[in-house]
Design an enzyme around this catalytic site. Structure first.
Site, short mmCIF file in Angstrom:
data_model
loop_
_atom_site.label_atom_id
_atom_site.label_comp_id
_atom_site.label_asym_id
_atom_site.label_seq_id
_atom_site.Cartn_x
_atom_site.Cartn_y
_atom_site.Cartn_z
N ASP A 189 23.31 8.14 77.55
CA ASP A 189 22.06 8.15 78.43
C ASP A 189 20.87 9.21 77.97
O ASP A 189 20.73 10.16 77.62
CB ASP A 189 23.03 9.38 79.85
CG ASP A 189 22.55 9.91 80.62
OD1 ASP A 189 21.07 9.24 80.87
OD2 ASP A 189 22.68 10.35 81.62
N LEU A 190 19.95 8.38 76.87
CA LEU A 190 19.89 8.61 75.98
C LEU A 190 18.06 8.67 76.43
O LEU A 190 17.33 7.63 76.36
CB LEU A 190 19.33 7.93 74.44
CG LEU A 190 19.35 9.07 73.23
CD1 LEU A 190 20.10 9.76 73.31
CD2 LEU A 190 19.50 7.36 72.50
#
Length: 283
Positions: A189-190
């Site tokens: 979830d960058l």
């Protein structure tokens, strides 16, 4: 709203110090962030809500098995996480992008025998099916793209027509993806809000959704909202060269998944973004 008075004794017991002050920081989908000042002078962050145990598991997993900087965790259960306060707030400069590239490339160097993970690791408040597979294309098709699209359809976020076109695109994945990279550990979830920067360096990554994947899905996501750009990819590529066709084809293809996540969470303009991407691949 969290009842702060109920949290004070839990925080004090976990931290080993009385609570001097608590103030709200932010409100999320399933939790509230609180800034905690302790009587001994330390500062912590409390995340209070529901369904938080997986995030605590992931932060501990990363801290124990990788060198990725994450906040130190003092307490974790389904309703409360207690972490060190990370002094950050700096901009993601080219210097910070290069540092991030080194950290992410090292994370992606952690191999696994199969794609997926031994347990569920949600992305934000949404569940992800991590049932392990030897086949990346099947994993991405069934456990990511189609799974999220069908959930969006069931919630009325997309219509049957768009679902049919996503299914048509799913049938083209073998030719569009080609030969994938072996399974590698990804943060999952960058985006910009999950990268904390101080003084041109990454101080911490937060809110992980870890699993084993072709790392291109992570790289694609970093471009969706402009988290990282040229400096990141130049440094990352020097460490882990990218396969031809990533920017031309697979970046937009892989970003369909986080776009569908945002369709479920926010609807609106993200449906149009999904439609435009699908139109590119299936007409």
């Amino acid at each position: 709203m969290t009842r702060i008075d109920e949290l004070r004794p839990i925080i004090a017991a976990a931290a080993g110090s009385a609570v001097a002050a608590v103030r709200p920081l932010a409100q999320g989908h399933n939790a509230e962030l609180l800034a905690v000042s302790l009587a001994d002078g330390r500062r912590l962050v409390a995340k209070a809500g529901q369904g938080l145990e997986p995030e605590g598991f992931m932060l501990r997993w990363l801290a124990e098995r990788t060198r990725l900087p994450v906040p130190a965790l003092h307490h974790a259960d389904d309703r409360l996480l207690l972490m060190d306060f990370v002094d950050a707030g700096g901009a993601i400069t080219p210097e910070a992008e290069e540092h991030a590239a080194e950290l992410v490339a090292e994370l992606h160097g952690i191999a696994a025998p199969r794609y997926g993970f031994a347990r569920s690791t949600p992305i934000g408040p949404l569940p992800q099916d991590n049932a392990e597979s030897d086949d990346w294309i099947a994993f991405f098709r069934d456990r990511r793209l189609l799974s999220m699209a069908r959930a969006a359809l069931g919630e009325g976020r997309i219509d049957v027509r768009l679902m049919g076109r996503i299914e048509a695109l799913a049938g083209r994945l073998p030719e569009l993806i080609g030969t994938p990279a072996p399974p590698a550990l990804v943060h999952g979830d960058l985006w910009t809000g999950n990268v904390l920067v101080r003084g041109g360096r990454v101080a911490a990554f937060i809110d992980p959704a870890i699993h084993h994947a072709d790392p291109e899905v992570e790289l694609a996501f970093t471009t969706l909202f402009g988290t990282f750009g040229e400096a990141f990819f130049r440094r990352y590529g020097a460490i882990r060269p990218l396969r031809p066709g990533f920017f031309e084809v697979r970046r937009d293809l892989y970003n369909l998944y986080p776009l569908l996540v945002h369709v479920r969470l926010f609807g609106g303009s993200y449906v149009g973004a999904v439609e435009r991407t699908v139109r590119r691949f299936v007409g």
